[in-house]
Write a protein that holds these residues in place. Structure first.
Motif, PDB file in Angstrom:
ATOM      1  N   VAL A 175       0.873  -1.175   0.000  1.00 20.78           N
ATOM      2  CA  VAL A 175       0.000   0.000   0.000  1.00 20.78           C
ATOM      3  C   VAL A 175       0.912   1.228   0.000  1.00 20.78           C
ATOM      4  N   ILE A 176       0.935   1.946  -1.107  1.00 20.50           N
ATOM      5  CA  ILE A 176       1.868   3.075  -1.236  1.00 20.50           C
ATOM      6  C   ILE A 176       1.225   4.405  -0.862  1.00 20.50           C
ATOM      7  N   SER A 177      -0.102   4.377  -0.656  1.00 21.85           N
ATOM      8  CA  SER A 177      -0.772   5.623  -0.276  1.00 21.85           C
ATOM      9  C   SER A 177      -2.090   5.309   0.420  1.00 21.85           C
ATOM     10  N   THR A 178      -2.385   6.077   1.453  1.00 18.39           N
ATOM     11  CA  THR A 178      -3.698   6.021   2.089  1.00 18.39           C
ATOM     12  C   THR A 178      -4.323   7.407   1.962  1.00 18.39           C
ATOM     13  N   ILE A 179      -5.515   7.445   1.415  1.00 20.32           N
ATOM     14  CA  ILE A 179      -6.203   8.721   1.177  1.00 20.32           C
ATOM     15  C   ILE A 179      -7.456   8.753   2.046  1.00 20.32           C
ATOM     16  N   PRO A 180      -7.553   9.734   2.919  1.00 21.52           N
ATOM     17  CA  PRO A 180      -8.681   9.756   3.860  1.00 21.52           C
ATOM     18  C   PRO A 180      -9.997  10.146   3.213  1.00 21.52           C
ATOM     19  N   GLU A 181     -11.088   9.700   3.824  1.00 20.43           N
ATOM     20  CA  GLU A 181     -12.410  10.196   3.440  1.00 20.43           C
ATOM     21  C   GLU A 181     -12.423  11.701   3.713  1.00 20.43           C
ATOM     22  N   ASP A 182     -12.807  12.477   2.717  1.00 17.60           N
ATOM     23  CA  ASP A 182     -12.705  13.929   2.840  1.00 17.60           C
ATOM     24  C   ASP A 182     -13.827  14.561   2.029  1.00 17.60           C
ATOM     25  N   GLU A 183     -14.679  15.324   2.690  1.00 19.22           N
ATOM     26  CA  GLU A 183     -15.797  15.957   1.985  1.00 19.22           C
ATOM     27  C   GLU A 183     -15.327  16.940   0.917  1.00 19.22           C
ATOM     28  N   ASN A 184     -14.071  17.380   1.009  1.00 20.63           N
ATOM     29  CA  ASN A 184     -13.532  18.288  -0.009  1.00 20.63           C
ATOM     30  C   ASN A 184     -13.476  17.630  -1.384  1.00 20.63           C
ATOM     31  N   ILE A 185     -13.291  16.313  -1.423  1.00 24.45           N
ATOM     32  CA  ILE A 185     -13.280  15.587  -2.706  1.00 24.45           C
ATOM     33  C   ILE A 185     -14.632  15.745  -3.398  1.00 24.45           C
ATOM     34  N   ARG A 186     -15.688  15.479  -2.656  1.00 21.22           N
ATOM     35  CA  ARG A 186     -17.040  15.589  -3.215  1.00 21.22           C
ATOM     36  C   ARG A 186     -17.341  17.032  -3.618  1.00 21.22           C
ATOM     37  N   ASN A 187     -17.001  17.964  -2.757  1.00 18.06           N
ATOM     38  CA  ASN A 187     -17.274  19.375  -3.050  1.00 18.06           C
ATOM     39  C   ASN A 187     -16.505  19.844  -4.279  1.00 18.06           C
ATOM     40  N   ALA A 188     -15.255  19.396  -4.395  1.00 14.82           N
ATOM     41  CA  ALA A 188     -14.439  19.766  -5.554  1.00 14.82           C
ATOM     42  C   ALA A 188     -15.025  19.211  -6.847  1.00 14.82           C
ATOM     43  N   THR A 189     -15.443  17.949  -6.800  1.00 12.52           N
ATOM     44  CA  THR A 189     -16.022  17.310  -7.987  1.00 12.52           C
ATOM     45  C   THR A 189     -17.292  18.029  -8.433  1.00 12.52           C
ATOM     46  N   LEU A 190     -18.114  18.449  -7.473  1.00 10.88           N
ATOM     47  CA  LEU A 190     -19.348  19.178  -7.803  1.00 10.88           C
ATOM     48  C   LEU A 190     -19.041  20.499  -8.495  1.00 10.88           C
ATOM     49  N   LYS A 191     -17.875  21.065  -8.197  1.00  7.70           N
ATOM     50  CA  LYS A 191     -17.468  22.331  -8.815  1.00  7.70           C
ATOM     51  C   LYS A 191     -16.589  22.123 -10.042  1.00  7.70           C
ATOM     52  N   ARG A 192     -16.482  20.859 -10.494  1.00 12.36           N
ATOM     53  CA  ARG A 192     -15.659  20.508 -11.657  1.00 12.36           C
ATOM     54  C   ARG A 192     -14.197  20.893 -11.435  1.00 12.36           C
ATOM     55  N   MET A 193     -13.671  20.523 -10.266  1.00 11.20           N
ATOM     56  CA  MET A 193     -12.290  20.854  -9.910  1.00 11.20           C
ATOM     57  C   MET A 193     -11.616  19.649  -9.275  1.00 11.20           C
ATOM     58  N   SER A 194     -10.295  19.635  -9.325  1.00  7.92           N
ATOM     59  CA  SER A 194      -9.542  18.679  -8.522  1.00  7.92           C
ATOM     60  C   SER A 194      -9.509  19.195  -7.091  1.00  7.92           C
ATOM     61  N   VAL A 195      -9.314  18.298  -6.144  1.00  4.67           N
ATOM     62  CA  VAL A 195      -9.253  18.732  -4.742  1.00  4.67           C
ATOM     63  C   VAL A 195      -7.996  19.558  -4.492  1.00  4.67           C
ATOM     64  N   ILE A 196      -6.987  19.378  -5.320  1.00  2.00           N
ATOM     65  CA  ILE A 196      -5.742  20.140  -5.172  1.00  2.00           C
ATOM     66  C   ILE A 196      -5.965  21.610  -5.528  1.00  2.00           C
ATOM     67  N   GLU A 197      -6.876  21.866  -6.462  1.00  5.54           N
ATOM     68  CA  GLU A 197      -7.265  23.248  -6.756  1.00  5.54           C
ATOM     69  C   GLU A 197      -8.208  23.788  -5.685  1.00  5.54           C
ATOM     70  N   TYR A 198      -9.188  22.964  -5.330  1.00  4.10           N
ATOM     71  CA  TYR A 198     -10.284  23.406  -4.459  1.00  4.10           C
ATOM     72  C   TYR A 198      -9.841  23.634  -3.014  1.00  4.10           C
ATOM     73  N   ALA A 199      -9.064  22.693  -2.485  1.00  2.00           N
ATOM     74  CA  ALA A 199      -8.627  22.786  -1.077  1.00  2.00           C
ATOM     75  C   ALA A 199      -7.215  22.214  -0.964  1.00  2.00           C
ATOM     76  N   PRO A 200      -6.206  22.968  -1.404  1.00  2.00           N
ATOM     77  CA  PRO A 200      -4.837  22.436  -1.527  1.00  2.00           C
ATOM     78  C   PRO A 200      -4.203  21.952  -0.225  1.00  2.00           C
ATOM     79  N   LYS A 201      -4.704  22.422   0.910  1.00  2.00           N
ATOM     80  CA  LYS A 201      -4.129  21.988   2.191  1.00  2.00           C
ATOM     81  C   LYS A 201      -4.994  20.948   2.903  1.00  2.00           C
TER      82      LYS A 201
END
Length: 261
Positions: A190-216
């Motif tokens: 397992v090379i990466s663990t990615i947490p459940e994060d509401e920012n992912i859903r919010n970013a997708t709804l805005k047609r954005m990557s989470v790195i753009e939407y909430a970089p930190k």
């Protein structure tokens, strides 16, 4: 390098991992092409607001356009080869052309990430065979891991090595399986663990990557760390920020000390 991002079942977040990993790789200076390889149930283009663009991969696989005409540069720096949502486009597509199409352009990019369809079928076999490596996306649930094991076995049959496992959406449920347990079952790192994060859903709804939407956000940091691991220069981004802050602080202290003296 051609990397097929695969999962045994839908709903594990494979498409969002593909999109965000691509943006993360671009952010650290790599030239990245994202390919929506799910020609029947395309989703990748939606995140980048490119699902209505024509020509798309459908037109390329129908022999109507050159692949270079169907690649679009996104504002994040990534290049995207989207697939349309058209049923007619899907019917006209010849998946047998896919390996040749990808091979024709792969050398123009540092990384080609293919968002493969979920499950085991002929489409998936083509995507596994064309790749240099396979990145398996799982959630910490038994059914997902069981299906991921089938992807691993299929990759081995295709002669394509596994790059590693991304454990996505962790922290959702009490009692979910741990990293050590999952590695023991699937016999891959397992090379990466990615947490459940509401920012992912919010970013997708805005047609954005989470790195753009909430970089930190936790998920954005996790995708950046995954990108660094893949290029072979992993460091903890939070530690870089700490060092950067400390260096600025040190300069301020030195300046203050000079004035005091």
């Amino acid at each position: 390098m051609i990397i097929t991002v695969a999962s045994g079942k839908g709903g594990v977040g494979k498409t969002t991992v593909t999109a965000n990993l691509g943006v993360a790789l671009s952010k650290i200076g790599k030239k990245v092409l994202l390919v929506d390889g799910d020609i029947s149930m395309a989703n990748l283009g939606i995140i980048f607001n490119l699902e209505k663009k024509k020509p798309s991969l459908h037109e390329v696989l129908a022999g109507e356009h050159d692949v270079r005409e169907a690649i679009y540069r996104h504002k994040t720096g990534v290049y995207v080869l989207p697939t349309s949502l058209s049923i007619e486009g899907y019917k006209r597509s010849d998946l047998d052309l896919f390996p040749e199409v990808i091979s024709d352009i792969a050398d123009n990019y540092d990384y080609v990430l293919i968002d493969a369809p979920a499950g085991l079928n002929r489409d998936m076999a083509v995507h596994l065979a064309v790749a240099d490596k396979v990145l398996i996306v799982l959630t910490p649930e038994l059914f997902s891991i069981s299906d991921g094991l089938k992807i691993k076995q299929s990759s081995e049959m295709a002669g394509t090595p596994i790059l590693g496992v991304v454990l996505n959406r962790i922290g959702r449920d009490f009692g979910e399986m741990g990293v050590d347990e999952i590695e023991m079952i699937i016999e891959e790192k397992v090379i990466s663990t990615i947490p459940e994060d509401e920012n992912i859903r919010n970013a997708t709804l805005k047609r954005m990557s989470v790195i753009e939407y909430a970089p930190k956000s936790p998920s954005a940091v996790a995708h950046m760390n995954l990108a660094l691991k893949i290029v072979g220069s992993y460091v903890d981004i939070r530690k870089i920020e700490e060092v950067h802050k400390e260096s600025i602080l040190s300069r301020i202290k030195r300046l203050v000390w000079r004035f005091v003296r």
